[in-house]
Design an enzyme around this catalytic site. Structure first.
Site, mmCIF file in Angstrom:
data_model
loop_
_atom_site.group_PDB
_atom_site.id
_atom_site.type_symbol
_atom_site.label_atom_id
_atom_site.label_comp_id
_atom_site.label_asym_id
_atom_site.label_seq_id
_atom_site.Cartn_x
_atom_site.Cartn_y
_atom_site.Cartn_z
ATOM 1 C CD GLU A 188 -3.151 0.871 2.077
ATOM 2 O OE1 GLU A 188 -3.415 -0.293 2.442
ATOM 3 O OE2 GLU A 188 -3.879 1.845 2.340
ATOM 4 N NE ARG A 189 -2.386 5.163 -0.231
ATOM 5 C CZ ARG A 189 -3.366 5.457 -1.089
ATOM 6 N NH1 ARG A 189 -3.136 5.528 -2.390
ATOM 7 N NH2 ARG A 189 -4.576 5.662 -0.654
ATOM 8 C CG ASN A 231 -5.279 -0.212 5.957
ATOM 9 O OD1 ASN A 231 -5.706 0.322 6.970
ATOM 10 N ND2 ASN A 231 -5.085 0.454 4.832
ATOM 11 C CE LYS A 308 -5.983 2.924 8.891
ATOM 12 N NZ LYS A 308 -5.619 3.018 7.470
ATOM 13 C CD GLU A 312 -7.616 5.834 5.980
ATOM 14 O OE1 GLU A 312 -7.598 6.832 5.263
ATOM 15 O OE2 GLU A 312 -6.680 5.006 6.014
ATOM 16 N NE ARG A 345 -0.488 4.297 11.694
ATOM 17 C CZ ARG A 345 -1.153 4.621 10.597
ATOM 18 N NH1 ARG A 345 -2.352 4.152 10.372
ATOM 19 N NH2 ARG A 345 -0.638 5.441 9.721
ATOM 20 N NE ARG A 357 -8.537 12.877 7.515
ATOM 21 C CZ ARG A 357 -8.023 12.427 6.398
ATOM 22 N NH1 ARG A 357 -8.723 12.489 5.265
ATOM 23 N NH2 ARG A 357 -6.822 11.917 6.365
ATOM 24 C CE LYS A 381 -0.970 8.695 8.878
ATOM 25 N NZ LYS A 381 -1.787 8.642 7.666
ATOM 26 C CG ASP A 386 -2.974 10.964 5.111
ATOM 27 O OD1 ASP A 386 -1.991 10.475 5.660
ATOM 28 O OD2 ASP A 386 -3.718 10.340 4.335
ATOM 29 C CD GLU A 408 2.394 6.578 10.916
ATOM 30 O OE1 GLU A 408 1.899 6.142 11.971
ATOM 31 O OE2 GLU A 408 1.856 6.424 9.802
ATOM 32 C CD GLU A 414 -0.833 8.177 0.707
ATOM 33 O OE1 GLU A 414 -0.258 7.821 1.750
ATOM 34 O OE2 GLU A 414 -2.067 8.221 0.600
HETATM 35 O O1 GCW Z 1 -2.282 8.256 3.983
HETATM 36 C C1 GCW Z 1 -3.362 7.430 4.149
HETATM 37 C C2 GCW Z 1 -3.240 6.454 3.034
HETATM 38 C C3 GCW Z 1 -3.760 5.081 3.355
HETATM 39 C C4 GCW Z 1 -3.148 4.649 4.687
HETATM 40 C C5 GCW Z 1 -3.581 5.634 5.752
HETATM 41 C C6 GCW Z 1 -2.957 5.335 7.105
HETATM 42 C C7 GCW Z 1 -2.469 2.472 5.369
HETATM 43 O O2 GCW Z 1 -3.875 6.979 1.910
HETATM 44 O O3 GCW Z 1 -3.376 4.233 2.315
HETATM 45 O O4 GCW Z 1 -3.494 3.343 5.029
HETATM 46 O O5 GCW Z 1 -3.160 6.917 5.417
HETATM 47 O O6 GCW Z 1 -1.988 5.985 7.448
HETATM 48 O O7 GCW Z 1 -3.446 4.476 7.811
#
Ligand code: GCW
Length: 720
Positions: A188-189, A231, A308, A312, A345, A357, A381, A386, A408, A414
């Protein structure tokens, strides 16, 4: 006979070629990263190194010493182009002595105990003695291994080693890569191929790459790896996989790297059909205790879990009306008897669309401060949205006084052009780490909130979402290797400067030739600001293509509002930007007062964050004298111009770099230029539909209309 003659001629030709140009630069595929160990270019230095380094004394009976010895054996003869003898500790006569103080009479006579006092269990001391001997020592084997890498780096960077006195130790405890790798090997990413972990062939086939991965990480002090996606897939916790993971852990162990896994909160239901995953249910607690015990049987030094939850679509404690602390503590209690930790997280957002958000993590976590177990660390983060090209620092830094908190960062690009744009991320990391939270008055930097010095937290750390994959050069873009490197260096010492880090990396990855180092340093240091300019200047954010996040998409609308671009830029006939001040969402209220006041006031809000915090009229007068509209255009255009400057710079370096990497970077820069133009033209045309103001004359005319740009559909993008 004829055959022999032609063989002879071929040999002569090969020899002639080899000697005709001693400085010839051979093609390189980038696999060796910054551990290339090529012969020292500077002749005088080479001579002096050869004189000092003739024999090395190092033990080899433990796996970590063995790793250090192997590294020295690979590196030194290549760097010095000479033979070097290696002997065991009990023999005498080495002029590089690598050992624990307690193991070596020589070191205990020449190094005071007090010199090692502050090094902790991962630090090292490298010292040149008057006798011309050099010692590398520390309190632990892994500290010494780090010292060996640092010593080799001094040589790779062609530094004087006659007066070395380097004593260093990591400022954070957990320095860890987060791989968002799935069990089917997609990442992913991820933009550098597939996952390194070859689950199908493990545990029988152990790819030599695992060791090289460990070497690269250890060389910059990374001591942990979460090998699976946040995920999460619960299957990773089953014996089928644990057996494979144990193999990886065996390879990483000598290099001081622990394995961690992502834990899917609903695993008890999915794997063993428990009726619930409620963290307060005794059956669930028992399930996790047993699971932890099972994991530690396979991997005795297993690091712990990364989670996590309730974000999402991931399951979490809130599904059972429990909070994040209750969820984290469940897992923390399970791994505590074995010394494990839980990284929980703070990137949370659930099915309900919030008014902003940016506020959600703070709203949910601040009230839980002090409620987490000692072996939990909240992973935050760098910014509240994001991983954008630029974000203000996350308001949780400094605010969590009684909980462990870690950073993080995202190393994989990405939102910054994937692995096709040259963007050196250290300036982004540094900007965040240097930011002043004012949590305890002026000087309360984000760095001090994550190294434990601000609030005295015991568990500290920094995580980086990895940009590594099966691409031969590991990271896709040769310059993306620098982001992996920079992450490791900053996790070790969050106070380092980007320029220093880039300088080290260039010398080891390419060349020590100043004519090469200086222009490349220049390119790298401005590359992130360029990217902000052509993507999201002045505080714009989240205006990229839907879902894959590639290319511009300020027009993205429809569906969940906080997944659209219009939610974030809020352009209208009056102006553009998200009002997060007291008259808007009041996200500014989550910062400490001096910071909140600064962001709240349009006059004092730094212009780079203007549209992050304010809805600003198109004709607002900026510091430059331009009105906002012209300033936006100026930044977009500046970004494109700067990429073209990078191209010129790179093109001028053809003779100083091997053709393989030269050509590849040159082609990638072409993509970057094309995409910078795409961003500039489409964003300016889009925002013009609101501002209704003319595009400044000096900007070249777009060869596409806005409608044409909006029609671009990108299919099968990597990393989704
Ligand atoms: O930046 C977003 C991404 C998702 C990612 C999510 C996260 C792993 O688009 O792909 O999922 O953050 O940090 O959990």
């Amino acid at each position: 006979m004829k055959n022999n003659r032609s063989r002879f001629i071929t040999l002569v030709l090969i020899l002639a070629l080899a000697f005709s140009n001693p400085n010839k630069i051979y093609a390189e595929d980038g696999y060796d990263l910054w551990l290339r160990y090529k012969k020292i270019e500077n002749r005088d230095l080479l001579k002096s190194y050869q004189t000092v380094l003739k024999n090395v004394v190092i033990r080899s009976e433990t796996s970590t010493f063995n790793a250090a010895k192997k590294e020295l054996k690979t590196a030194l003869p290549n760097l010095l182009d000479s033979e070097i003898s290696f002997s065991d500790l009990n023999e005498n006569g080495g002029n590089l002595i690598v050992a624990l103080r307690s193991d070596s009479k020589f070191i205990s006579e020449n190094v005071n105990e007090s010199e090692l006092k502050n090094l902790g269990n991962e630090g090292y001391l490298i010292k040149s003695l008057k006798s011309n001997n050099i010692v590398i020592t520390g309190n632990t084997e892994v500290g010494i291994l780090y010292g060996v890498f640092r010593f080799l780096q001094q040589i790779q960077q062609e530094k004087d080693i006659s007066k070395l006195e380097i004593s260093d130790f990591p400022k954070t405890k957990i320095r860890i890569l987060n791989h968002w790798d799935n069990l089917d090997r997609t990442v992913e990413r991820g933009y550098a191929g597939f996952s390194l972990w070859d689950w199908f062939r493990l545990p029988d086939v152990v790819d030599p790459r695992y060791k090289d991965y460990a070497r690269a990480n250890a060389s910059i002090g990374i001591n942990g790896s979460v090998i699976t996606n946040v995920n999460a897939n619960a299957l990773i916790l089953t014996p089928l996989y644990l057996e494979k993971i144990a193999k990886l852990a065996d390879v990483f162990r000598p290099y001081g790297i622990k394995v961690y896994l992502t834990a899917r909160f609903s695993a008890p239901i999915e794997l063993d059909k428990l009726p619930t995953a409620d963290p307060l249910d005794p059956q669930v607690q028992l399930w996790w205790k047993n699971k932890a015990e099972e994991i530690y049987k396979y991997i005795p030094d297993f690091g712990g879990f990364l989670v996590k939850a309730n974000s999402e679509g991931q399951p979490g404690p809130q599904n059972y009306n429990r909070n994040h602390a209750e969820g984290a503590n469940l897992l923390a209690d399970a791994v505590a008897p074995f010394g494990g930790i839980v990284m929980w997280r703070a990137f949370v957002y659930d099915q309900n669309v919030p008014d902003d958000r940016a506020k959600q993590a703070y709203t949910e976590f601040k009230p839980l401060d002090g409620k987490f177990r000692d072996n939990v660390i909240v992973q935050v983060k760098n910014g509240a949205i994001d991983f954008q090209p630029r974000e203000p620092f996350h308001p949780l830094f400094g605010a969590m006084e009684k909980s462990n908190i870690m950073m993080e960062f995202q190393i994989t690009q990405e939102y910054l052009g994937f692995s096709t744009h040259l963007v050196f991320l250290a300036p982004l990391f540094e900007e965040c780490l240097k930011a002043d939270t004012y949590a305890k008055g002026e000087g309360s930097t984000v760095a001090s909130s994550i190294d434990g010095s601000m609030h005295g937290q015991k568990l500290t750390g920094m995580a980086g979402v990895a940009n590594i994959g099966t691409d031969r050069n590991w990271t896709g873009h040769p310059f993306a290797q620098a982001n992996w490197y920079a992450f490791g260096r900053l996790a070790w010492d969050p106070y380092l400067k980007s320029a220093e880090i880039a300088d080290e990396w260039i010398r080891m990855t390419f060349s020590n030739d100043e004519k090469f180092v200086q222009p490349v340093l220049g390119m790298m240091l401005i590359s992130r600001e360029n990217c902000v300019n052509y993507m999201t200047p002045l505080g714009l954010h989240h205006i990229m293509g839907r879902s894959h996040h590639h290319g511009p998409g300020p027009w993205v609308t429809g569906g969940r509002p906080d997944w659209t671009a219009v939610y974030y830029h809020r352009a209208d006939s009056i102006g553009v930007g998200f009002n997060r001040t007291q008259t808007g969402s009041n996200a500014t209220g989550q910062y400490f007062k001096p910071v909140a006041d600064k962001f709240n006031n349009i006059e004092t809000c730094p212009e780079e964050f203007l549209l992050w915090f304010h809805h600003v009229p198109w004709n607002y007068k900026m510091k430059s004298g331009n009105i906002l509209w012209d300033e936006i255009c100026y930044h977009y255009n500046g970004g494109v111009t700067a990429v073209r400057e990078m191209q010129k710079s790179w093109n001028s370096l053809e003779k100083s770099v091997d053709s393989e990497r030269f050509n590849y970077v040159q082609s990638l820069l072409k993509i970057q230029e094309k995409e910078a133009v795409w961003w500039r033209n489409s964003c300016i045309l889009y925002f013009q539909t609101f501002s209704k103001l003319p595009i400044p004359e000096y900007i070249e005319k777009s060869d596409k209309t806005l409608e044409e740009y909006m029609k671009i559909r990108e299919l099968y993008m990597p990393g989704i």
